[in-house]
Design a protein around this motif. Structure first.
Motif, mmCIF file in Angstrom:
data_model
loop_
_atom_site.group_PDB
_atom_site.id
_atom_site.type_symbol
_atom_site.label_atom_id
_atom_site.label_comp_id
_atom_site.label_asym_id
_atom_site.label_seq_id
_atom_site.Cartn_x
_atom_site.Cartn_y
_atom_site.Cartn_z
ATOM 1 N N ASN A 164 -7.692 6.978 48.128
ATOM 2 C CA ASN A 164 -8.393 6.364 49.272
ATOM 3 C C ASN A 164 -8.930 5.005 48.878
ATOM 4 O O ASN A 164 -9.625 4.887 47.865
ATOM 5 C CB ASN A 164 -9.604 7.223 49.682
ATOM 6 N N CYS A 165 -8.647 4.001 49.674
ATOM 7 C CA CYS A 165 -9.152 2.657 49.373
ATOM 8 C C CYS A 165 -9.821 2.075 50.608
ATOM 9 O O CYS A 165 -9.206 1.992 51.672
ATOM 10 C CB CYS A 165 -7.978 1.775 48.957
ATOM 11 N N VAL A 166 -11.080 1.704 50.465
ATOM 12 C CA VAL A 166 -11.795 1.032 51.556
ATOM 13 C C VAL A 166 -11.698 -0.472 51.319
ATOM 14 O O VAL A 166 -12.059 -0.956 50.247
ATOM 15 C CB VAL A 166 -13.285 1.466 51.598
ATOM 16 N N LEU A 167 -11.193 -1.182 52.307
ATOM 17 C CA LEU A 167 -11.042 -2.638 52.167
ATOM 18 C C LEU A 167 -12.203 -3.354 52.842
ATOM 19 O O LEU A 167 -12.609 -2.986 53.946
ATOM 20 C CB LEU A 167 -9.726 -3.085 52.814
ATOM 21 N N GLU A 194 -10.456 2.080 57.084
ATOM 22 C CA GLU A 194 -11.293 1.027 57.669
ATOM 23 C C GLU A 194 -12.771 1.350 57.390
ATOM 24 O O GLU A 194 -13.210 2.498 57.564
ATOM 25 C CB GLU A 194 -11.047 0.932 59.174
ATOM 26 N N PHE A 195 -13.474 0.316 56.993
ATOM 27 C CA PHE A 195 -14.896 0.440 56.640
ATOM 28 C C PHE A 195 -15.719 0.784 57.887
ATOM 29 O O PHE A 195 -15.616 0.114 58.917
ATOM 30 C CB PHE A 195 -15.333 -0.910 56.053
ATOM 31 N N ILE A 208 -16.121 -7.743 58.880
ATOM 32 C CA ILE A 208 -15.886 -7.324 57.487
ATOM 33 C C ILE A 208 -14.759 -6.274 57.406
ATOM 34 O O ILE A 208 -14.177 -6.053 56.348
ATOM 35 C CB ILE A 208 -17.222 -6.802 56.870
ATOM 36 N N VAL A 209 -14.449 -5.646 58.546
ATOM 37 C CA VAL A 209 -13.452 -4.566 58.568
ATOM 38 C C VAL A 209 -12.049 -5.164 58.477
ATOM 39 O O VAL A 209 -11.703 -6.057 59.248
ATOM 40 C CB VAL A 209 -13.565 -3.741 59.876
ATOM 41 N N VAL A 210 -11.253 -4.689 57.552
ATOM 42 C CA VAL A 210 -9.843 -5.089 57.476
ATOM 43 C C VAL A 210 -9.074 -4.022 58.247
ATOM 44 O O VAL A 210 -9.050 -2.857 57.856
ATOM 45 C CB VAL A 210 -9.374 -5.197 56.009
ATOM 46 N N ARG A 211 -8.486 -4.441 59.369
ATOM 47 C CA ARG A 211 -7.950 -3.474 60.332
ATOM 48 C C ARG A 211 -6.485 -3.126 60.091
ATOM 49 O O ARG A 211 -5.768 -3.861 59.422
ATOM 50 C CB ARG A 211 -8.125 -4.030 61.752
ATOM 51 N N ILE A 251 -6.073 4.914 57.628
ATOM 52 C CA ILE A 251 -7.021 5.686 58.434
ATOM 53 C C ILE A 251 -7.880 4.657 59.159
ATOM 54 O O ILE A 251 -8.584 3.881 58.515
ATOM 55 C CB ILE A 251 -7.860 6.619 57.535
ATOM 56 N N ALA A 252 -7.745 4.630 60.462
ATOM 57 C CA ALA A 252 -8.285 3.502 61.231
ATOM 58 C C ALA A 252 -9.297 3.949 62.283
ATOM 59 O O ALA A 252 -9.085 3.782 63.480
ATOM 60 C CB ALA A 252 -7.122 2.756 61.890
ATOM 61 N N PRO A 253 -10.435 4.504 61.831
ATOM 62 C CA PRO A 253 -11.411 5.005 62.809
ATOM 63 C C PRO A 253 -12.025 3.898 63.656
ATOM 64 O O PRO A 253 -12.537 4.171 64.739
ATOM 65 C CB PRO A 253 -12.489 5.656 61.934
ATOM 66 N N VAL A 254 -11.980 2.653 63.173
ATOM 67 C CA VAL A 254 -12.598 1.564 63.924
ATOM 68 C C VAL A 254 -11.618 1.007 64.963
ATOM 69 O O VAL A 254 -11.943 0.913 66.155
ATOM 70 C CB VAL A 254 -13.080 0.437 62.962
#
Ligand code: SAM
Length: 332
Positions: A164-167, A194-195, A208-211, A251-254
């Motif tokens: 898992n990587c948060v960008l 996504e953060f 700040i979110v990389v989508r 994983i794109a919850p935003v």
């Protein structure tokens, strides 16, 4: 056949148990720089009782998380106890057991966990170069330990290992292509997340979110990818590189919320039931147990709580109310 269902008709079969909210990493986007647990930890037998009741209600998959779950002594025995439960979905199988870890202590324990009944492991890594890794985790020399943990997990047969990587924009979004290479070289599935606004320092902004779209187009500059068909209940959109070597998930919850298909509930380290990451309250299952409630009473309580599971999160909306706990104290 028992089935835990909420008022929106979503069937709940996925349980996450946080077994501690202590962590040996202090990732910049998750925690403040300070140490220390904020909430209690329960004896494993208490989590086991909760899990047993929930498996009886239709849970088929249990993920152990934290904090850092490998900080808890006795986790191997706990996994072997969970592996003795039998699902109530008519198949009577062992529940699927997964672990989310930062991987720092994984190398030694991957094989014992596998032998105890662990099916899958997800390791969090936010950079694939040691120096950047140390800056993000605020711990020196972690990268080598985590890499050893990833490799030991593969050797133990915990395949496919997921990363898992948060960008975060301006921080590690240049790691997208290096992670693509890493997925291919190490034969792991890398999933970008996504953060979300769940951090202790409240630094989240939409910018700040990389989508998802950006991740896909950046990765395509490295190698062409094709999307893999996925179940609607799967949180990750999946892509394979066109030459067949390596898989990426996003994983794109935003940008692409999947709340309508959410099948998850959580138990916090102190035994509270949470029906959404973004819940503004939690439900004190452990207090009921402490007061001597029978399994029937606990079941009644769980069914009522789950019925009221939140429809969706409100990330980025004007009236957004932050969750009552941050990620490390919920269990990611
Ligand atoms: N310590 C374990 C680990 O590092 O995997 C388990 C707990 S950690 C909170 C679980 C996952 O949540 C990690 O992959 C972490 O990167 C992710 N995470 C933490 N804060 C997040 C946030 N605000 N948005 C999205 N993911 C987050």
């Amino acid at each position: 056949m028992p089935n835990l269902t909420d008022n929106f008709g979503r069937s709940i079969h996925d349980l996450r148990i946080s077994i501690t909210d202590r962590c040996n990493y202090r990732c910049v986007y998750c925690r403040t720089g300070t140490n220390g647990a904020a909430y209690a930890e329960l004896p494993f037998d208490d989590y086991l009782r909760m899990a047993r009741i929930l498996v009886g209600l239709g849970i088929t998959k249990i993920r152990l998380t934290g904090g850092e779950p490998l900080l808890r002594k006795g986790i191997v025995k706990f996994v072997s106890d969970l592996a003795k439960l039998r699902t109530s979905d008519g198949k009577g199988k062992k529940p699927e057991i997964a672990l989310t870890t930062n991987g720092h202590l994984l190398a030694e324990i991957a094989q014992p966990l596998k032998d105890a009944g662990l099916d899958r492991v997800t390791v969090s890594m936010d950079a694939v170069d040691p120096e950047r890794f140390a800056r993000i985790t605020r711990v020196p020399n972690g990268y080598e330990s985590v890499l050893a943990g990833v490799r030991a997990s593969r050797r133990a047969g915990l395949d496919p290992v997921k990363i898992n990587c948060v960008l975060l924009r301006g921080f590690n979004e240049d790691q997208i292509i290096p992670f693509g290479m890493f997925a291919r070289e190490e034969r792991v599935v890398v999933r970008f997340i996504e953060f979300m606004p769940l951090e202790e320092d409240r630094v989240w902004t939409p910018e700040i979110v990389v989508r998802l779209d950006e991740i896909v187009s950046r990765m395509a500059e490295y190698l062409p990818m094709e999307e893999i068909a996925h179940e609607s209940s799967e949180t990750a959109r999946r892509y394979r590189f066109a030459d067949g070597v390596g898989e990426i998930g996003i994983i794109a919850p935003v940008s692409h919320p999947f709340c309508g298909h959410c099948s998850r509930i959580r138990i916090t380290s102190d035994g509270k039931l949470r029906t959404c990451l973004f819940s503004v309250w939690d439900h004190d299952l452990h207090e009921l147990m402490r007061r001597g409630a029978t399994d029937e009473k606990l079941t009644e309580f769980i069914v009522k709580v789950v019925e009221k599971k939140e429809a969706r999160h409100h990330i980025g909306e004007p009236g957004f109310v932050p969750a009552s706990r941050t990620m490390v104290h919920i269990g990611g």
